[in-house]
Design a protein around this motif. Structure first.
Motif, PDB file in Angstrom:
ATOM      1  N   ASN A 169       0.830  -1.208   0.000  1.00 60.05           N
ATOM      2  CA  ASN A 169       0.000   0.000   0.000  1.00 60.05           C
ATOM      3  C   ASN A 169       0.860   1.252   0.000  1.00 60.05           C
ATOM      4  N   LYS A 170       1.893   1.237   0.846  1.00 65.56           N
ATOM      5  CA  LYS A 170       2.739   2.409   0.993  1.00 65.56           C
ATOM      6  C   LYS A 170       3.428   2.764  -0.318  1.00 65.56           C
ATOM      7  N   ASN A 173       0.892   4.002  -2.930  1.00 68.70           N
ATOM      8  CA  ASN A 173       0.415   5.345  -2.626  1.00 68.70           C
ATOM      9  C   ASN A 173       1.480   6.410  -2.853  1.00 68.70           C
ATOM     10  N   VAL A 198      -0.187   7.092   4.030  1.00 68.86           N
ATOM     11  CA  VAL A 198       0.290   6.334   2.871  1.00 68.86           C
ATOM     12  C   VAL A 198       0.273   4.834   3.109  1.00 68.86           C
ATOM     13  N   LYS A 201      -5.600   2.158   1.850  1.00 73.84           N
ATOM     14  CA  LYS A 201      -5.949   1.871   0.453  1.00 73.84           C
ATOM     15  C   LYS A 201      -7.100   2.782   0.026  1.00 73.84           C
ATOM     16  N   PHE A 204      -6.919   6.209   1.669  1.00 73.01           N
ATOM     17  CA  PHE A 204      -5.904   7.060   1.049  1.00 73.01           C
ATOM     18  C   PHE A 204      -6.455   7.704  -0.224  1.00 73.01           C
ATOM     19  N   ARG A 205      -7.095   6.911  -1.050  1.00 73.53           N
ATOM     20  CA  ARG A 205      -7.623   7.436  -2.311  1.00 73.53           C
ATOM     21  C   ARG A 205      -8.648   8.537  -2.064  1.00 73.53           C
ATOM     22  N   TYR A 231      -6.878  12.661   6.163  1.00 71.64           N
ATOM     23  CA  TYR A 231      -6.888  11.220   6.388  1.00 71.64           C
ATOM     24  C   TYR A 231      -7.347  10.873   7.796  1.00 71.64           C
TER      25      TYR A 231
END
Length: 436
Positions: A169-170, A173, A198, A201, A204-205, A231
Motif C-alpha cells: 500500500n505504501k 500510494n 500512505v 488503500k 488514502f484514495r 486522512y
C-alpha cells in the motif's frame, strides 16, 4: 529563621538526585555536541539540534559507524547528510546491526559504489528497516525514483515483487503522489515514516481526492500536511469542526481558506478553538477583530491560553495598556508568542536605553522579532553616536526608520551620507560589526 533554614536544608537534600541526573544529562549532551563538531564538522547549532534527538557518552560506537560508512565509499558530505537526517544511526551496533544491511544491499543489488552510496545517503532511514525482503523493496523504490528522468511523471514498478500488506500500500500510494508531482524530498519522508496516510488503500484514495479538490499545490509541503489532516478526520468530524467555526462568526469559505493557509487549523478541538477565540476577546479584541485575526493567522490557534495569559501579564507589567496590547496583536499577532524575557529585554532596551516611547513600540510591534545581537544593538549604537555628535538634529528617528529598513537602506540613510568623513564612517561601521 530556624524553620526557614530547616526547609532550605530539606529541599537541598531532596534536590540532590535531580541535580545529579540533570548534571549527567547535560554532560552526555555536551559530549554528543563536541563529538559531532569535531568528528563531522557540524556547526554548534546543528550539533545541539541533533543532540536533542540522540545522545551518547562514549565515542567507540559512533566511531565504528563512521569507519564502516567510509569503508563502503561514502563521502564526508554524504556521511554528514546521513547523520543529519538519521542521527540514530550513530547509536546502532556497527558490526551486528549496520554492517549486515550494507553488505546485503551492496552485494545483492550489483550497483556501483557511487550509485549505492547515493541511494543510501538520499534516504538513510531505510537502514532502520528490518528484514532483507523489506529492505530490498525500499531500496529498489528509492533507486527507481532517484534514477528516473526528471520529466518522467509515471514510475513503472513491478507489482509482482511487492510483499503483501502495508508495504505494498505504501509504495503504491507514494507512487501515486509522485505521479501528481510531489517532490522527492517529501516522497521519501512518507516512504520511511510510520504515518497512516500512505499505508491505507481506499481511505488514502478518498483523502487524496479531497486534498486535490481543495486546490493544494502538490509540490508544496502543505499538500502532504493537508493529506495527513484529511486522512485522520471523518466527514462527520470535519462537519462538526466547521460548525464550531460558524458559531463563532466564520463563514464556511473562511474555514477552508484557513485550512489552505494552515491545514492543522482543522485538527484542533472545538473546545480549543472556542477558548482561543474567547481569550482573544478578553485581550481587548471585538468579535469581528478576533475573526479577522484568525482568518489571517490560523497558526495562532496553537498558542496555549496559558501563554496568552502570560503574554498579557508581561505587556501590562511593562506599562502597556490593554488597548495598546490589543492594537499590537492586530498589527503583529505573532508578538503574543514571544517569551516574557524577550519582550521585557527588548522593551527596556528601546524605552530606557534609546528613549523611544511605548507608543513607538505599539506602532511597530515587529521590533520584538528583530535580533538584539544582529540588528537592534548595532544599529542603535550608530544612532547614539550620531546623536552625541549632533548629526541627527533634535529629534530621535522613528523606530521604524532605524530598525525596520534593510541593511542597505540603513547604511545609505545613516552611514554613507557621511562618506566625506572617513574617521566617522569607520567608527559607525565598527558599531555595526559589534555584538550584544
Amino acid at each position: 529563621m530556624y524553620s526557614l533554614i530547616q526547609k532550605l536544608v530539606s529541599f537541598s537534600s531532596y534536590s540532590k538526585p535531580f541535580s545529579s541526573a540533570t548534571t549527567l544529562t547535560h554532560k552526555v549532551s555536551n559530549f554528543t555536541v563536541s563529538y559531532l563538531i569535531e568528528s563531522l564538522g557540524f556547526t554548534t547549532k546543528l550539533a545541539e539540534s541533533i543532540s536533542k534527538k540522540v545522545s551518547f557518552e562514549e565515542k567507540v560506537n559512533p566511531d565504528s559507524v563512521l569507519t564502516l560508512l567510509r569503508s563502503y565509499g561514502f563521502t564526508e558530505s554524504q556521511i554528514s547528510n546521513i547523520i543529519t537526517d538519521y542521527p540514530k544511526l550513530l547509536t546502532l551496533d556497527a558490526e551486528t546491526s549496520l554492517a549486515p544491511k550494507l553488505k546485503f544491499l551492496h552485494s545483492m543489488k550489483g550497483a556501483s559504489t557511487s550509485e549505492f552510496t547515493e541511494i543510501v545517503s538520499t534516504v538513510p532511514k531505510l537502514l532502520g528497516k528490518r528484514g532483507d525482503k523489506t529492505l530490498s523493496v525500499y531500496y529498489d523504490f528509492v533507486r527507481d525514483v532517484v534514477q528516473a528522468p526528471e520529466n518522467c511523471r509515471v514510475l513503472l514498478l513491478s507489482r509482482s515483487s511487492f510483499p503483501q500488506g502495508n508495504l505494498e500500500n505504501k509504495i503504491r500510494n507514494v507512487t501515486a503522489l509522485r505521479e501528481l508531482g510531489v517532490p522527492q524530498r517529501l516522497l521519501f519522508r512518507l516512504l520511511v515514516s510510520s504515518y497512516q496516510p500512505v499505508c491505507g488503500k481506499e481511505r488514502f484514495r478518498e483523502s487524496l481526492e479531497k486534498v486535490v479538490e481543495k486546490g493544494f499545490d502538490p509540490t508544496s509541503s502543505k499538500f502532504v500536511q493537508a493529506l495527513h489532516v484529511v486522512y485522520q478526520l471523518s466527514e462527520r468530524t470535519v462537519e462538526e469542526k466547521v460548525d464550531v467555526y460558524r458559531r463563532l462568526g466564520f463563514s464556511v469559505e473562511d474555514v477552508w481558506d484557513m485550512f489552505k493557509k494552515w491545514p492543522n487549523a482543522l485538527k484542533f478541538s472545538g473546545k480549543k478553538v472556542t477558548q482561543t477565540f474567547e481569550t482573544l476577546k478578553k485581550c481587548g479584541l471585538i468579535e469581528e477583530e478576533a475573526v479577522a485575526l484568525l482568518k489571517k493567522n490560523p497558526q495562532f490557534l496553537r498558542v496555549s491560553e496559558e501563554n496568552i495569559a502570560n503574554s498579557i501579564e508581561t505587556f501590562l507589567g511593562l506599562g502597556f495598556s490593554r488597548g495598546e496590547f490589543a492594537m499590537m496583536i492586530k498589527r503583529y499577532p505573532v508578538c503574543i508568542g514571544f517569551s516574557g524575557e524577550t519582550v521585557r529585554k527588548k522593551t527596556e532596551f528601546l524605552v530606557e536605553e534609546m528613549d523611544w516611547s511605548l507608543d513607538d513600540v505599539v506602532s511597530h510591534p515587529q521590533v520584538f522579532s528583530y535580533s538584539m545581537e544582529k540588528r537592534m544593538v548595532p544599529r542603535c549604537g550608530v544612532i547614539k553616536a550620531l546623536i552625541s555628535k549632533g548629526l541627527l538634529g533634535s529629534e530621535l528617528p522613528s523606530v521604524c526608520s532605524v530598525l525596520a529598513c534593510t541593511d542597505k537602506m540603513f547604511l545609505r540613510r545613516y552611514v554613507r551620507k557621511h562618506d566625506d568623513d572617513k574617521e566617522l564612517v569607520a567608527e559607525l561601521m565598527a558599531y555595526l560589526h559589534q555584538r550584544a
